[in-house]
Every structure is written in structure tokens, then in C-alpha cells.
Write a protein that holds these residues in place. Structure first.
Motif, PDB file in Angstrom:
ATOM      1  N   TYR A 147       2.313 -14.263  -2.040  1.00  0.00           N
ATOM      2  CA  TYR A 147       2.164 -13.984  -0.283  1.00  0.00           C
ATOM      3  C   TYR A 147       3.261 -15.188   0.033  1.00  0.00           C
ATOM      4  O   TYR A 147       4.017 -15.053   1.093  1.00  0.00           O
ATOM      5  CB  TYR A 147       1.038 -14.052  -0.254  1.00  0.00           C
TER       6      TYR A 147
ATOM      7  N   ASP B 217       4.143  -9.103   0.547  1.00  0.00           N
ATOM      8  CA  ASP B 217       2.496  -8.677   0.554  1.00  0.00           C
ATOM      9  C   ASP B 217       2.845  -7.110  -0.535  1.00  0.00           C
ATOM     10  O   ASP B 217       3.124  -6.194   0.137  1.00  0.00           O
ATOM     11  CB  ASP B 217       2.301  -7.973   2.222  1.00  0.00           C
TER      12      ASP B 217
ATOM     13  N   ARG C 184      -0.596  -6.599  -2.139  1.00  0.00           N
ATOM     14  CA  ARG C 184      -1.378  -5.441  -1.662  1.00  0.00           C
ATOM     15  C   ARG C 184      -2.018  -5.305  -3.174  1.00  0.00           C
ATOM     16  O   ARG C 184      -2.053  -3.996  -3.713  1.00  0.00           O
ATOM     17  CB  ARG C 184      -1.472  -4.348  -1.217  1.00  0.00           C
TER      18      ARG C 184
ATOM     19  N   SER D 134       4.625  -2.485  -2.116  1.00  0.00           N
ATOM     20  CA  SER D 134       3.535  -2.647  -2.258  1.00  0.00           C
ATOM     21  C   SER D 134       3.204  -1.763  -3.692  1.00  0.00           C
ATOM     22  O   SER D 134       1.548  -2.037  -3.988  1.00  0.00           O
ATOM     23  CB  SER D 134       2.399  -2.121  -1.371  1.00  0.00           C
TER      24      SER D 134
END
Lengths: 99, 182
Positions: A75, A80, A82, B24
Motif C-alpha cells: 500500500y 491498493d 484489495r 485490484s
């Protein structure tokens, strides 16, 4: 076949035996052959014990703290990613309850 | 078998998404491989902080080069190769500044003396023997894949693996035999 080459083949057979890579029938044959050969027997037994001890030796703990610290480093670089696993409560900062 | 098939399909899905710019998707790849890469780096470095750093850096490098990704089954090998190079860099740094490894006995009262002896002996082996032992005997990686990670041929890998096991036995002396005595 000269003796040197034969000895190399015997070593290879012991290596394969130690790693559990020999087919069952060859393993039995080698064990039978080692019955009257204490040196070969010792080589086979100790090498197999070494491999087994190595395979049983590991207990690296991948802790939740390590998991979170690795994510924090990622991070910090601005990614990011997730994670699919939620951060446990005890690793989160709690806001004071007002009112 | 079913699990590995499912895992490879999941990996393919995440890789495709990541190569298309979906950062992501790395979350999924991290869930698949994060723990394995940490265990590998820890086995190589014997230091938790360094292993955490190396694991994070491995995934960061993948993220920074996500445009080059291909979902062709070689991703795991590539990932381990990145981790390996980072471990080697860290080992070089350690040689320069002499950082101590985690004490193998710390916080592990339940470990047997044999486990400690094996880990110490493994840590003392030359890298060319230690790497095949970690990949093949501890990571349980197939020989072909381990050879690709180390960038050597399969026969060369097997030769190092077998020599490494014999070297480990020599380092252990009679410890293994004694541990088997009643």
C-alpha cells in the motif's frame, strides 16, 4: 562395466531411494541387495532419514501480522490491491465512540 | 488435481485482469501465492522482517511490470524467480553488514532438537545446494519447475539436489541416526 561407473550407479540408486523416487520393485531389490552390505545399508538408511528429517523440519509460521505488514508495504507504494481477506479487528484502529 | 485445476483457472483470470490494468486483481494473486512466497523467502533468509520485505517487493515488481504478464502457466515460475533474485540481493547485503538471522530456537520451545539441527545445517549449506533442497524438498516443487526457477537444466538440478542431501547429512553428523534411536 568398470567399478567406478558401477559405484556411481549405486550412488544414484541410493539418491533415488532416499528421495522416494525409485519404483517399488526396484526399492525392494535395493533393500534386499543391501541386506548383506552394511556400508550400502548405512548409506541408504542415513540418507533417507536425512531427507525425511528435512521434509518434516519446516514450520514457518505465516502470521496475520506478517500478512498485514506485507500488505502495508505494498500500500505504501501506492498500490491498493484489495485483499480478499478482511483485516482482523485487533489489527485495526478503533475510533472513540462518541455520544 | 481438482484443486490445482481450479487454482490455475483462478490464476489465469487474475492475470488477465491484471494485464488489462486492473491492479485490484493482484489481491487475488496475493491470496494465491503470498503465503508460499513468504515461506520460500523465509526459508532462504531465516529472518522474518527480510522475508516480509522480499515478499512485498516480489509482488510490487509484478505490479510494476504487469503489462508484460501472460496467462501462459509460467507465472508461478516467474514469481519464484523474482523472489529468488531478491533473496540473493538480501543475502549479499547481509554479508556486507552482518545482520543476524532470526534465532532458530526463539519462540519455538516445542521444536525438537532435530528440527533445529536440520534448519541450522540447511542454513550453513552453500547456496547451490540449499536452493534445490528448499524448492524440491520443502516447497515440494516439481524438478522441471525448480530447474526453471534456478535457470538450470533438470539434470543439473538433480545433481545439486542429491549432492545437497549428502552435504546436509554430513553437516548433521549422527544427529539424524540418534534421533531414530528408541
Amino acid at each position: 562395466m568398470n567399478r567406478k561407473f558401477q559405484a556411481k550407479l549405486e550412488d544414484l540408486a541410493v539418491d533415488l531411494y532416499a528421495g522416494g523416487e525409485l519404483p517399488e520393485e526396484l526399492e525392494e531389490e535395493l533393500e534386499a541387495g543391501a541386506f548383506n552390505d552394511p556400508e550400502l545399508c548405512h548409506d541408504m538408511v542415513t540418507l533417507r532419514q536425512t531427507v525425511e528429517a528435512l521434509r518434516r523440519s519446516e514450520d514457518v509460521a505465516y502470521t496475520e501480522e506478517s500478512h498485514q505488514r506485507i500488505l502495508m508495504r505494498i500500500y505504501a507504494e501506492g498500490f491498493d490491491i484489495r485483499p480478499k481477506r478482511p483485516t482482523p479487528n485487533y489489527l485495526q484502529f478503533h475510533l472513540p465512540i462518541c455520544g | 488435481m481438482q484443486d490445482s485445476l481450479r487454482e490455475s483457472q483462478t490464476e489465469k483470470r487474475w492475470l488477465t485482469a491484471l494485464s488489462e490494468g486492473d491492479v485490484s486483481a493482484m489481491g487475488g494473486l496475493f491470496e494465491l501465492y503470498g503465503e508460499r512466497i513468504f515461506r520460500y523467502t523465509y526459508r532462504m533468509l531465516r529472518n522474518r522482517t527480510d522475508a516480509e520485505d522480499a515478499t512485498a517487493e516480489t509482488f510490487l515488481r509484478v505490479l510494476k511490470r504487469s503489462g508484460e504478464l501472460r496467462a501462459d502457466g509460467a507465472f508461478r515460475t516467474w514469481l519464484f524467480r523474482i523472489a529468488r533474485n531478491l533473496c540473493i540481493d538480501k543475502m549479499r547485503q547481509h554479508r556486507l553488514i552482518e545482520l543476524p538471522p532470526d534465532a532458530v530456537t526463539s519462540g519455538a520451545e516445542d521444536r525438537t532438537a532435530l528440527k533445529v539441527a536440520v534448519q541450522q545445517a540447511l542454513a550453513e549449506l552453500p547456496l547451490e545446494y540449499k536452493e534445490p533442497l528448499v524448492l524440491c524438498d520443502l516447497e515440494d516443487m516439481p524438478a522441471r519447475e525448480a530447474a526453471e526457477v534456478l535457470n538450470i537444466s533438470v539434470p543439473a538440478l538433480k545433481s545439486r539436489l542429491y549432492r545437497g542431501r549428502r552435504a546436509l547429512r554430513s553437516k548433521l553428523g549422527g544427529v539424524v541416526e540418534k534421533s531414530d534411536e528408541p
